[in-house]
Scaffold this motif. Structure first.
Motif, short mmCIF file in Angstrom:
data_model
loop_
_atom_site.label_atom_id
_atom_site.label_comp_id
_atom_site.label_asym_id
_atom_site.label_seq_id
_atom_site.Cartn_x
_atom_site.Cartn_y
_atom_site.Cartn_z
N PHE A 285 -34.41 14.01 13.64
CA PHE A 285 -35.81 13.74 13.77
C PHE A 285 -36.12 12.77 14.78
O PHE A 285 -35.28 11.93 15.06
N PRO A 286 -37.36 12.96 15.60
CA PRO A 286 -37.59 11.79 16.26
C PRO A 286 -37.52 10.50 15.75
O PRO A 286 -37.75 10.28 14.61
N GLY A 287 -37.26 9.56 16.80
CA GLY A 287 -37.17 8.19 16.30
C GLY A 287 -35.85 7.65 15.91
O GLY A 287 -35.80 6.55 15.19
N GLY A 288 -34.99 8.68 15.65
CA GLY A 288 -33.57 8.25 15.19
C GLY A 288 -33.21 8.64 13.86
O GLY A 288 -32.14 8.19 13.09
N ARG A 289 -34.35 9.02 13.21
CA ARG A 289 -33.97 9.41 11.51
C ARG A 289 -33.45 10.67 11.58
O ARG A 289 -33.52 11.67 12.22
N ALA A 290 -32.34 10.72 10.69
CA ALA A 290 -31.29 11.72 10.67
C ALA A 290 -30.83 11.98 9.03
O ALA A 290 -31.09 11.24 8.23
N VAL A 291 -30.48 13.23 8.59
CA VAL A 291 -30.10 13.53 7.56
C VAL A 291 -28.50 14.18 7.70
O VAL A 291 -28.56 14.88 8.63
N VAL A 292 -27.63 13.72 6.96
CA VAL A 292 -26.15 14.38 6.77
C VAL A 292 -25.84 14.69 5.53
O VAL A 292 -26.21 14.18 4.56
N ALA A 293 -25.23 16.17 5.43
CA ALA A 293 -24.83 16.53 4.20
C ALA A 293 -23.14 16.41 4.21
O ALA A 293 -22.53 16.78 5.26
N ALA A 294 -22.64 15.80 3.00
CA ALA A 294 -21.25 15.54 3.24
C ALA A 294 -20.77 15.88 2.01
O ALA A 294 -21.29 15.77 0.78
N VAL A 295 -19.35 16.25 1.80
CA VAL A 295 -18.61 16.24 0.72
C VAL A 295 -17.32 15.17 0.49
O VAL A 295 -16.89 15.01 1.56
N LYS A 296 -17.28 14.44 -0.47
CA LYS A 296 -16.19 13.60 -0.61
C LYS A 296 -15.02 14.35 -0.72
O LYS A 296 -14.89 15.22 -1.78
N PRO A 297 -14.00 14.26 -0.20
CA PRO A 297 -12.93 14.96 -0.45
C PRO A 297 -12.26 14.78 -1.85
O PRO A 297 -11.97 13.56 -2.16
N PRO A 298 -11.93 16.00 -2.39
CA PRO A 298 -11.43 15.65 -3.70
C PRO A 298 -9.96 14.90 -3.86
O PRO A 298 -9.10 15.04 -3.08
N GLU A 299 -10.10 14.33 -5.07
CA GLU A 299 -8.60 13.36 -5.02
C GLU A 299 -7.43 14.19 -5.61
O GLU A 299 -6.40 13.79 -5.16
N ASP A 300 -7.72 15.41 -6.33
CA ASP A 300 -6.65 16.15 -6.50
C ASP A 300 -6.91 17.60 -6.24
O ASP A 300 -7.61 18.27 -7.05
N PRO A 301 -6.85 18.22 -5.01
CA PRO A 301 -7.36 19.30 -4.47
C PRO A 301 -6.41 20.71 -5.25
O PRO A 301 -6.79 21.67 -5.40
N ALA A 302 -5.25 20.30 -6.05
CA ALA A 302 -4.48 20.92 -6.59
C ALA A 302 -5.43 21.81 -7.92
O ALA A 302 -5.31 22.81 -8.60
N SER A 303 -6.38 20.63 -8.60
CA SER A 303 -7.09 20.94 -9.77
C SER A 303 -8.20 21.55 -9.20
O SER A 303 -8.74 22.56 -10.11
N SER A 304 -8.85 21.08 -8.23
CA SER A 304 -10.12 21.70 -7.44
C SER A 304 -10.35 21.16 -6.29
O SER A 304 -10.04 20.06 -5.88
N THR A 305 -10.70 22.16 -5.29
CA THR A 305 -10.92 21.90 -3.91
C THR A 305 -12.33 21.58 -3.61
O THR A 305 -12.67 21.39 -2.44
#
Length: 360
Positions: A285-305
């Motif tokens: 948005f104008p003025g440098g305001r922004a939003v990002v959507a992120a996911v923390k990489p799972p510690e154990d993808p074998a249990s859940s991705t």
């Protein structure tokens, strides 16, 4: 980050961000937990998420027009665009709905389409694999190839265009990438979600492609540069600033990077990069305001991705802060959208929709 200054230099968008309410994000829809959700689209009149409500169900659109309703899609979706007309890029081609996802008509058969975008109700683009860019000037009744799509010196079989944005009716950009096949183990999901991530091949540079128009699509100029990762989003604001999201698919030190771009000079600098935050979408948005959507990489993808969802915001593209969520949420990917009144929307690929209202 290597980039084309020309490709970014003309992007700007009219927009206005208002102050956020203290109430924060709220969950406004929750689908069955075993669904598969593909995309989010927001228009002045409605919000729609598309996907499979359960793993064995038919494809659906979940539509909000002041209340939620579920509407059947003709086939498995790839992406959705929403204006007065709903447009669906799907497995067999382009579908059009004049009644907000209630009924559909196949208007163009084509495999490998990834995205559809309309500048006006009459003028639009569809893009996808094998150097495909199609244009319509009659509301989607007829589609013709854009000749400039074939100009980059890359092999069509591994070149795809995947993002388009017009920031005025005359100024627009299309981005794509060319990734020739290489030896080594890869996969459909990014390495940070792979249970055998340590066996994934290293991320390797490919050609990042941009096509830019300043005359409403009458002519296009193309450029390419070698780049690790793929530019998956370009967002811009009317003050001459832009953001680009680079996502990495195979083994790399970071899952993603966000770069700010001065659209007038073409200068860019990295503004967000964290090993524990895989950014999947962003808004500016104008003025440098922004939003990002992120996911923390799972510690154990074998249990859940799936990983913990994080929505972050900044006032100046320097200091980022976490936006409180109503409860801990997990996903593999998150999409963002904004309504003309400034309301923020987010879709998790697990079927949860969030909204954050804004006040003047």
């Amino acid at each position: 980050m290597p980039h084309s200054r020309r490709a970014f230099s003309s992007l700007f968008v009219a927009g206005r961000l208002r102050g956020w309410q203290s109430g924060g994000w709220k969950i406004v829809y929750r689908a069955a937990p075993d669904g598969i959700w593909i995309d989010l689209a927001v228009s002045a009149g409605a919000v729609a998420a598309v996907g499979m409500e359960t793993a064995r169900s038919k494809p659906v659109a979940v539509v909000w027009e002041g209340a939620w309703s579920v509407r059947t899609l003709p086939e498995r979706p790839v992406s959705l665009f929403l204006s007065a007309t709903a447009w669906l890029a799907a497995e067999s081609g382009l579908w059009r709905s004049a009644d907000l996802c209630r009924t559909w008509k196949l208007v163009h058969k084509a495999e490998g389409l990834l995205r559809v975008y309309f500048v006006t109700e009459a003028h639009g683009y569809a893009l996808g694999k094998e150097k495909t860019i199609l244009e319509t000037g009659d509301g989607g009744n007829t589609w013709t190839p854009v000749a400039a799509a074939a100009e980059p010196a890359t092999h069509a079989s591994y070149t795809a265009y995947h993002w388009v944005e017009f920031v005025t009716p005359r100024a627009g950009i299309i981005t794509g990438a060319s990734r020739p096949p290489r030896s080594g183990r890869t996969g459909a999901i990014p390495a940070w979600r792979d249970p055998q991530a340590d066996l994934r091949r290293k991320e390797w540079p490919g050609a990042s492609l941009t096509l830019e128009t300043r005359d409403g699509g009458l002519t296009w100029k193309h450029s390419s540069t070698s780049l690790f990762g793929r530019i998956t989003r370009v967002r811009s604001a009317k003050d001459g600033k832009g953001l680009a999201l680079v996502e990495f698919h195979d083994a790399f030190d970071w899952p993603s990077e966000v770069f700010s771009i001065d659209l007038r000079s073409g200068r860019s600098e990295r503004v967000f990069r964290r090993q524990d935050r895989a950014v999947t979408d962003l808004l500016l948005f104008p003025g440098g305001r922004a939003v990002v959507a992120a996911v923390k990489p799972p510690e154990d993808p074998a249990s859940s991705t799936l990983g913990a969802v994080h929505l972050l915001t900044t006032e100046d593209l320097t200091e980022w802060r976490e936006m409180p969520l109503p409860e801990p949420l997990r996903a593999g990917r998150v999409w963002l959208g904004t309504h003309p009144d400034g309301t923020l929307w987010a879709l998790l690929d697990t079927g949860i929709v969030l909204r954050r209202a804004l006040t003047g």
